[in-house]
Design a protein around this motif. Structure first.
Motif, PDB file in Angstrom:
ATOM      1  N   CYS A   1      45.950  52.240  26.264  1.00  0.00           N
ATOM      2  CA  CYS A   1      46.319  53.657  26.194  1.00  0.00           C
ATOM      3  C   CYS A   1      47.155  54.021  27.414  1.00  0.00           C
ATOM      4  CB  CYS A   1      45.084  54.540  26.108  1.00  0.00           C
ATOM      5  SG  CYS A   1      43.926  54.335  27.473  1.00  0.00           S
ATOM      6  N   ASP A   2      47.903  55.129  27.320  1.00  0.00           N
ATOM      7  CA  ASP A   2      48.613  55.570  28.510  1.00  0.00           C
ATOM      8  C   ASP A   2      48.278  57.014  28.878  1.00  0.00           C
ATOM      9  OD1 ASP A   2      50.101  56.811  26.568  1.00  0.00           O
ATOM     10  OD2 ASP A   2      51.961  55.735  26.983  1.00  0.00           O
TER      11      ASP A   2
ATOM     12  N   ILE B   1      62.266  42.158  19.465  1.00  0.00           N
ATOM     13  CA  ILE B   1      63.243  43.165  19.038  1.00  0.00           C
ATOM     14  C   ILE B   1      62.659  44.539  19.341  1.00  0.00           C
ATOM     15  CG2 ILE B   1      64.566  44.116  17.124  1.00  0.00           C
ATOM     16  CD1 ILE B   1      64.257  41.412  15.705  1.00  0.00           C
TER      17      ILE B   1
HETATM   18  O1  N01 Z   1      58.145  52.067  18.642  1.00  0.00           O
HETATM   19  P1  N01 Z   1      59.463  52.812  19.138  1.00  0.00           P
HETATM   20  P2  N01 Z   1      56.863  51.614  19.483  1.00  0.00           P
HETATM   21  N1  N01 Z   1      67.536  46.575  15.841  1.00  0.00           N
HETATM   22  O2  N01 Z   1      60.005  53.497  17.933  1.00  0.00           O
HETATM   23  C1  N01 Z   1      64.035  49.299  18.317  1.00  0.00           C
HETATM   24  C2  N01 Z   1      53.114  55.101  20.586  1.00  0.00           C
HETATM   25  N2  N01 Z   1      52.651  53.968  21.371  1.00  0.00           N
HETATM   26  O3  N01 Z   1      55.951  50.914  18.571  1.00  0.00           O
HETATM   27  O4  N01 Z   1      65.472  53.155  20.354  1.00  0.00           O
HETATM   28  C3  N01 Z   1      67.231  46.626  17.136  1.00  0.00           C
HETATM   29  O5  N01 Z   1      59.225  53.639  20.346  1.00  0.00           O
HETATM   30  C4  N01 Z   1      64.227  50.716  18.742  1.00  0.00           C
HETATM   31  O6  N01 Z   1      65.541  50.933  19.191  1.00  0.00           O
HETATM   32  P3  N01 Z   1      66.148  52.455  19.194  1.00  0.00           P
HETATM   33  C5  N01 Z   1      54.057  55.925  21.449  1.00  0.00           C
HETATM   34  O7  N01 Z   1      53.946  57.258  21.084  1.00  0.00           O
HETATM   35  C6  N01 Z   1      51.857  54.243  22.421  1.00  0.00           C
HETATM   36  O8  N01 Z   1      57.262  50.937  20.741  1.00  0.00           O
HETATM   37  O9  N01 Z   1      65.788  53.071  17.873  1.00  0.00           O
HETATM   38  N3  N01 Z   1      66.267  47.396  17.655  1.00  0.00           N
HETATM   39  C7  N01 Z   1      63.177  50.816  19.835  1.00  0.00           C
HETATM   40  O10 N01 Z   1      63.614  50.261  21.041  1.00  0.00           O
HETATM   41  C8  N01 Z   1      55.379  55.333  21.089  1.00  0.00           C
HETATM   42  O11 N01 Z   1      56.480  56.143  21.366  1.00  0.00           O
HETATM   43  C9  N01 Z   1      51.437  53.236  23.230  1.00  0.00           C
HETATM   44  O12 N01 Z   1      67.593  52.254  19.387  1.00  0.00           O
HETATM   45  C10 N01 Z   1      65.585  48.153  16.801  1.00  0.00           C
HETATM   46  C11 N01 Z   1      62.048  49.969  19.257  1.00  0.00           C
HETATM   47  O13 N01 Z   1      62.640  49.125  18.285  1.00  0.00           O
HETATM   48  C12 N01 Z   1      55.189  55.090  19.603  1.00  0.00           C
HETATM   49  O14 N01 Z   1      53.849  54.628  19.491  1.00  0.00           O
HETATM   50  C13 N01 Z   1      51.824  51.936  22.986  1.00  0.00           C
HETATM   51  C14 N01 Z   1      65.830  48.148  15.422  1.00  0.00           C
HETATM   52  C15 N01 Z   1      60.985  50.803  18.597  1.00  0.00           C
HETATM   53  O15 N01 Z   1      60.397  51.605  19.558  1.00  0.00           O
HETATM   54  C16 N01 Z   1      56.092  54.063  19.002  1.00  0.00           C
HETATM   55  O16 N01 Z   1      56.219  52.973  19.921  1.00  0.00           O
HETATM   56  C17 N01 Z   1      52.626  51.671  21.897  1.00  0.00           C
HETATM   57  C18 N01 Z   1      66.859  47.327  14.954  1.00  0.00           C
HETATM   58  N4  N01 Z   1      67.194  47.293  13.668  1.00  0.00           N
HETATM   59  C19 N01 Z   1      53.038  52.706  21.090  1.00  0.00           C
HETATM   60  N5  N01 Z   1      64.972  49.009  14.833  1.00  0.00           N
HETATM   61  C20 N01 Z   1      50.595  53.579  24.378  1.00  0.00           C
HETATM   62  O17 N01 Z   1      50.874  53.201  25.468  1.00  0.00           O
HETATM   63  C21 N01 Z   1      64.217  49.524  15.809  1.00  0.00           C
HETATM   64  N6  N01 Z   1      64.580  49.010  16.996  1.00  0.00           N
HETATM   65  C22 N01 Z   1      49.452  54.451  24.160  1.00  0.00           C
END
Ligand code: N01
Length: 582
Positions: free
Chosen positions: A67-68, A194
């Motif tokens: 979590c953050d 990715i």
């Molecule tokens: O997803 P994201 P996530 N080719 O949508 C890239 C929560 N969370 O799972 O920015 C290349 O943020 C996309 O690129 P772009 C938190 O609220 C919380 O990481 O669309 N790249 C991006 O860089 C978070 O915000 C925690 O240009 C492609 C990435 O994939 C939310 O969940 C931890 C692509 C997706 O990033 C989502 O986080 C994890 C393509 N075709 C998540 N398609 C905590 O810490 C997509 N991307 C609590």
């Protein structure tokens, strides 16, 4: 292989049963709703697609997941005993510990017997004659319930972008949101990641420790602040526990629903030296509170430019290769996309076996048998991790055929963007509740607090309906329209509405561009919900009651009536553009 690919246990489908409520999902929202309904003496059945409870924390088992929001706040607040008895080991708890907490909740409150696992709800239709919902699952269950409660999460439908040649790749492919339960050993492998959102930023440093080689494919550079995660000492935990209720109450009065110190002063009223000092101090505290360094950071572009440049300079100071450092420097608004919190993310690019590939101008062309091709070059890989995020806010609704009055489906109604009154329900869909639904603070607040407030309000609503013998409750169209207009209007005051983030559905091509969560601040929203309830569920039509729809007996919602931190969250503060983290 995905986390859902475990063996399904044989069982006979449940056909013809009737409950007061069906709850879809056994994450924190579904479990807390179940607990409250049982407390009210209502019958409920929960369907959960996974093999266990925990929702997000059940599926997202990627390396480094945690979590953050600080653990001692990222937890339920409804039970003082639970608060006192549970011990978090770290400032930011790792996924296995949060999942253990979810399992503890299920056991402690005796919830499992009411949950049917390994079962996905595929359809829910409102029966106008019987005034109930008819629910169908992928295991053949067909049951009826007066209330249908969607506890399906805001970030739970994984985004699988279409990559040409995906089937050709001979190695393994994973999605962070569907991580195999048995874990993945990357030792000796060339791994490609990715994406560079929160999931990637948490997993990249951990994968890099194992992998032979790591190639990160970055489309948009991301701002990230160090977590400075640490073990919690018994002294620290005891100090928090000594005054836990006060901390919980203070958190409810804050725009994000969790508490941290912040500075109301506008960055533009500070000297360059003062700003630098303040940013450095906030950086050293780390985490999401970094955005509270000044009051105007998400309102004034010129103020935002100062924190953005500070963060870029930090990246330049950490990453030794200048070209890689520049590629890692975002040029968009700081905090516009969800801010990331990391442990050693930028430092990872100093490792000799880690490289960064820019796919912003030349997208990933295809997967080949042996790797990924970009701009005519092939990057050889043994495993690919898609950290490509989710169809946020509405994606989890799209997976269920939800049919309301007159055969209208929710997908049709929400085609141009989600429409829900207060984010709790949608006109034309009586007795359908959406926990942390679009139009509520949800992802902009601490999720567990947002869940608790919604569940308490909905449980009070259902109890009230029972008290007055009502059959249905449903938002009135004009109130819903006004609320959506307000959600849209208020989003414009924040710089957060200005970039192509998942908050606006822009991470996936073809989705309507609408700012989905309510950005007016958690306490303002809570106050609005409380008023609506005090005024006899103003804006909802309640039908079939044998008593009047006067102010209800408030049971659970009462604890959300906290004094607002008026300096911070008042309309005046909003108008003056000084509400940190909105
Ligand atoms: O997803 P994201 P996530 N080719 O949508 C890239 C929560 N969370 O799972 O920015 C290349 O943020 C996309 O690129 P772009 C938190 O609220 C919380 O990481 O669309 N790249 C991006 O860089 C978070 O915000 C925690 O240009 C492609 C990435 O994939 C939310 O969940 C931890 C692509 C997706 O990033 C989502 O986080 C994890 C393509 N075709 C998540 N398609 C905590 O810490 C997509 N991307 C609590």
């Amino acid at each position: 292989m995905s986390a859902g690919a475990h063996k399904q246990h044989e069982r006979r489908p449940e056909v013809g049963a009737a409950y007061d409520a069906v709850i879809v999902g056994a994450g924190f929202a579904g479990m807390y709703m179940l607990h409250r309904l049982r407390g009210l003496g209502l019958t409920a059945r929960v369907y959960e697609a996974g093999h266990g409870v925990g929702g997000t924390w059940y599926w997202n088992r990627y390396p480094g997941a945690r979590c953050d929001v600080e653990s001692m706040q990222y937890s339920f607040s409804f039970s003082e005993e639970l608060d006192q008895q549970w011990d978090w080991s770290e400032k930011y708890a790792p996924q296995p510990e949060i999942l253990a907490y979810a399992n503890h909740i299920a056991d402690r409150f005796d919830l499992r017997q009411h949950i049917t696992f390994d079962t996905r709800v595929i359809a829910a239709s409102f029966d106008e004659t019987a005034k109930c919902w008819r629910i169908e699952t992928d295991r053949g269950d067909e049951i009826a319930a007066k209330f249908c409660i969607m506890a399906i999460g805001c970030l739970s439908a994984p985004n699988h972008p279409h990559f040409k040649g995906r089937e050709d790749f001979r190695g393994s492919t994973y999605h962070t949101g569907e991580w195999p339960h048995e874990g993945v050993d990357f030792t000796g492998l060339r791994v490609g990641v990715i994406g560079t959102g929160s999931s990637a930023i948490q997993s990249i440093p951990v994968i890099a420790q194992q992998a032979l080689g790591l190639t990160v494919f970055q489309r948009t550079a991301t701002y990230s602040v160090p977590a400075w995660n640490e073990k919690l000492t018994p002294e620290y935990r005891n100090a928090v526990k000594a005054d836990y209720p006060a901390l919980r109450a203070k958190a409810r009065g804050r725009p994000t629903g969790f508490y941290f110190p912040f500075n109301m002063k506008p960055a533009l009223e500070a000297s360059a030296e003062e700003r630098e000092r303040q940013y450095e101090a906030a950086w050293q505290r780390g985490g999401l509170p970094f955005l509270g360094a000044f009051g105007d950071l998400l309102f004034e572009k010129a103020a935002n430019d100062t924190i953005a440049e500070f963060a870029r300079n930090k990246i330049r100071g950490i990453v030794r290769d200048p070209a890689t450092a520049e590629l890692l420097c975002p040029d968009n608004v700081f905090g516009c996309k969800r801010l990331c919190v990391d442990t050693g993310y930028f430092e990872t690019y100093n490792l000799p076996h880690v490289r960064l590939v820019d796919v912003s101008k030349t997208p990933i062309e295809r997967f080949t048998a042996d790797g990924i091709e970009v701009d005519g070059s092939e990057y050889p890989l043994d495993a690919i991790v898609c950290a490509t995020g989710f169809a946020a806010m509405t994606g989890s609704f799209d997976r269920i055929r939800i049919t309301g009055r007159n055969g209208l489906t929710l997908a049709e109604k929400w085609r141009a963007g989600p429409r829900a009154y207060l984010g709790v329900g949608s006109a034309g869909f009586p007795n359908l509740f959406t926990i942390t639904g679009p139009g509520s603070p949800s992802v902009l607040a601490s999720m567990i607090q947002a869940i608790e407030q919604h569940v308490d309000w909905m449980a009070d609503c259902m109890a009230h309906m029972r008290d007055i013998g009502a059959a249905t409750i449903e938002p009135i169209q004009t109130y819903e329209d006004e609320w959506i207009e307000h959600v849209n209007e208020v989003s414009k005051i924040s710089l957060r509405s200005t970039c192509s983030s998942w908050y606006v559905g822009a991470n996936i091509a073809g989705r309507p561009r609408v700012f989905m969560p309510y950005i007016g601040g958690f306490p303002i929203y809570v106050q609005k919900c409380n008023e609506v309830m005090s005024n006899g569920f103003e804006g909802f039509v309640i039908e079939g009651a044998n008593a009047g729809n006067e102010a209800p007996l408030v049971r659970l919602t009462e604890r959300w009536r906290v004094p607002l931190d008026m300096d911070v969250i008042s309309p005046a503060a909003l108008a003056a553009r000084r509400v940190p983290v909105v």
